[in-house]
Write a protein that holds these residues in place. Structure first.
Motif, mmCIF file in Angstrom:
data_model
loop_
_atom_site.group_PDB
_atom_site.id
_atom_site.type_symbol
_atom_site.label_atom_id
_atom_site.label_comp_id
_atom_site.label_asym_id
_atom_site.label_seq_id
_atom_site.Cartn_x
_atom_site.Cartn_y
_atom_site.Cartn_z
ATOM 1 N N GLY A 289 46.105 35.187 -43.669
ATOM 2 C CA GLY A 289 45.709 34.676 -45.117
ATOM 3 C C GLY A 289 45.135 33.355 -44.833
ATOM 4 O O GLY A 289 44.886 32.579 -46.054
ATOM 5 N N ALA A 290 44.909 32.896 -43.625
ATOM 6 C CA ALA A 290 44.447 31.373 -43.373
ATOM 7 C C ALA A 290 43.107 31.208 -44.238
ATOM 8 O O ALA A 290 42.857 30.088 -44.612
ATOM 9 N N GLU A 291 42.114 32.209 -44.281
ATOM 10 C CA GLU A 291 40.943 31.768 -45.078
ATOM 11 C C GLU A 291 41.056 31.561 -46.423
ATOM 12 O O GLU A 291 40.410 30.311 -46.941
ATOM 13 N N TYR A 292 42.163 32.004 -47.078
ATOM 14 C CA TYR A 292 42.411 31.409 -48.507
ATOM 15 C C TYR A 292 42.662 29.838 -48.614
ATOM 16 O O TYR A 292 42.270 29.200 -49.491
ATOM 17 N N TYR A 293 43.262 29.490 -47.370
ATOM 18 C CA TYR A 293 43.698 28.202 -47.364
ATOM 19 C C TYR A 293 42.412 27.242 -47.020
ATOM 20 O O TYR A 293 42.139 25.999 -47.431
ATOM 21 N N LEU A 294 41.731 27.715 -46.045
ATOM 22 C CA LEU A 294 40.557 26.978 -45.523
ATOM 23 C C LEU A 294 39.319 26.975 -46.418
ATOM 24 O O LEU A 294 38.929 25.928 -46.317
ATOM 25 N N ILE A 295 39.331 27.745 -47.469
ATOM 26 C CA ILE A 295 38.366 27.508 -48.492
ATOM 27 C C ILE A 295 38.613 26.362 -49.130
ATOM 28 O O ILE A 295 37.374 25.700 -49.710
ATOM 29 N N LEU B 162 35.249 32.723 -41.789
ATOM 30 C CA LEU B 162 35.629 31.218 -41.525
ATOM 31 C C LEU B 162 36.469 30.673 -40.082
ATOM 32 O O LEU B 162 36.339 29.625 -39.509
ATOM 33 N N LEU B 163 37.142 31.879 -39.996
ATOM 34 C CA LEU B 163 37.954 31.695 -38.364
ATOM 35 C C LEU B 163 36.949 31.780 -37.220
ATOM 36 O O LEU B 163 36.952 31.064 -36.502
ATOM 37 N N THR B 164 35.888 32.684 -37.548
ATOM 38 C CA THR B 164 35.011 32.573 -36.244
ATOM 39 C C THR B 164 34.108 31.444 -36.371
ATOM 40 O O THR B 164 33.760 30.968 -35.097
ATOM 41 N N ARG C 288 36.506 22.237 -43.610
ATOM 42 C CA ARG C 288 37.166 23.399 -43.351
ATOM 43 C C ARG C 288 36.786 23.952 -42.358
ATOM 44 O O ARG C 288 37.495 24.726 -41.230
ATOM 45 N N GLU C 289 35.564 24.024 -41.647
ATOM 46 C CA GLU C 289 34.919 24.521 -40.410
ATOM 47 C C GLU C 289 35.218 23.527 -39.135
ATOM 48 O O GLU C 289 35.063 24.022 -37.900
ATOM 49 N N ASN C 290 35.790 22.565 -39.362
ATOM 50 C CA ASN C 290 36.238 21.474 -38.245
ATOM 51 C C ASN C 290 37.638 21.527 -38.004
ATOM 52 O O ASN C 290 38.308 20.768 -36.944
ATOM 53 N N ALA C 291 38.547 22.571 -38.651
ATOM 54 C CA ALA C 291 39.923 22.330 -38.383
ATOM 55 C C ALA C 291 40.356 22.488 -37.179
ATOM 56 O O ALA C 291 41.258 22.009 -36.455
#
Length: 254
Positions: free
Chosen positions: A92-98, A131-133, A103-106
């Motif tokens: 579910g991390a992408e939901y928070y990343l968006i 986004l994870l990749t 967000r691409e630097n986390a």
């Protein structure tokens, strides 16, 4: 040197390569941090006991906006191998990343204080250009692409290269370290044809070491061991040691 293992196609042996390459680098005296950046958590299951306490996982980095990691938050496996594990919440991390700024630097921000303590950081990314990749690629110096030798492999690598080019403004150092011919079968004509096509298109970016298809590799993952410890005298063990030596030799050029 931070290395992302990436391929948007699943089932190419990416996690197996990440773990066995890390083990081989460790056997050569290198300190290695493995990062499970895949919601399937296969690298974590492969590398550690499921009952082992986890201090920090990759989903903590993406979801709770953590400060940079410290060494004592990592999971130490051996004197040469450490792990930043994943937990099921990573799905579910992408939901928070968006919703995050930069967000691409986390992941890159989280590794600021620990990456320099290791000779290699190996990031196992999910089989998708999500986004994870992207976080994995932005954090990395180079990319390794394990491939199963089928003609669709070529299209996938080209697509990954385009993604890498699009990230150059954020991470100008990102380059392709090499393509790993995986699950190779000497008796399959198609394998040789695709290998020839890869070498023609990517020239010196195809690793000389080929990882052959092997029951021993499948068995070792089922036992939660690297091929080096499960079958140290096997051809597969020798191949991963050869791949690790190639990696060390190739990164010295950077």
């Amino acid at each position: 040197m931070i290395i992302s293992l990436a391929n948007q196609k699943g089932g190419v042996g990416k996690t197996t390569t990440a773990f066995n390459l890390s083990a081989a680098l460790g056997a050569l005296g290198k300190k290695v941090l493995m990062i499970d950046n895949d919601p399937q958590c296969n690298l974590t299951r492969y590398a550690m006991d499921v009952d082992k306490d986890v201090k920090v996982s990759t989903d903590d980095i993406y979801v709770t906006k953590r400060k940079p990691l410290s060494l004592d938050e990592l999971t130490f496996l051996t004197s040469h191998l450490s792990l930043l594990p994943a937990e099921p919440g990573l799905a579910g991390a992408e939901y928070y990343l968006i919703q995050r700024v930069a967000r691409e630097n986390a992941l890159r921000a989280a590794l600021t204080d620990v990456a320099g303590h290791f000779d290699f950081v190996i990031i196992d990314n999910p089989p998708a250009l999500n986004l994870l990749t992207i976080n994995g690629l932005v954090s990395s110096d180079v990319v390794m692409v394990p491939v199963q030798l089928e003609f669709f492999s070529l299209e996938g690598i080209v697509l990954l290269q385009k993604t890498m080019e699009s990230l150059k403004e954020i991470n100008p150092r990102l380059e392709l370290l090499g393509i790993v011919p995986n699950m190779f079968n000497d008796r399959r004509k198609l394998n040789w044809e695709v290998l020839e096509a890869l070498e023609k298109q990517f020239v010196d970016r195809v690793f000389k070491t080929k990882i052959h298809d092997s029951v021993k590799i499948a068995e070792s993952s089922g036992h939660g061991e690297s091929i080096l410890s499960y079958a140290p005298t096997s051809r597969s063990s020798e191949e991963y040691m050869s791949l690790a030596k190639e990696v060390i030799e190739n990164v010295q050029e950077w």
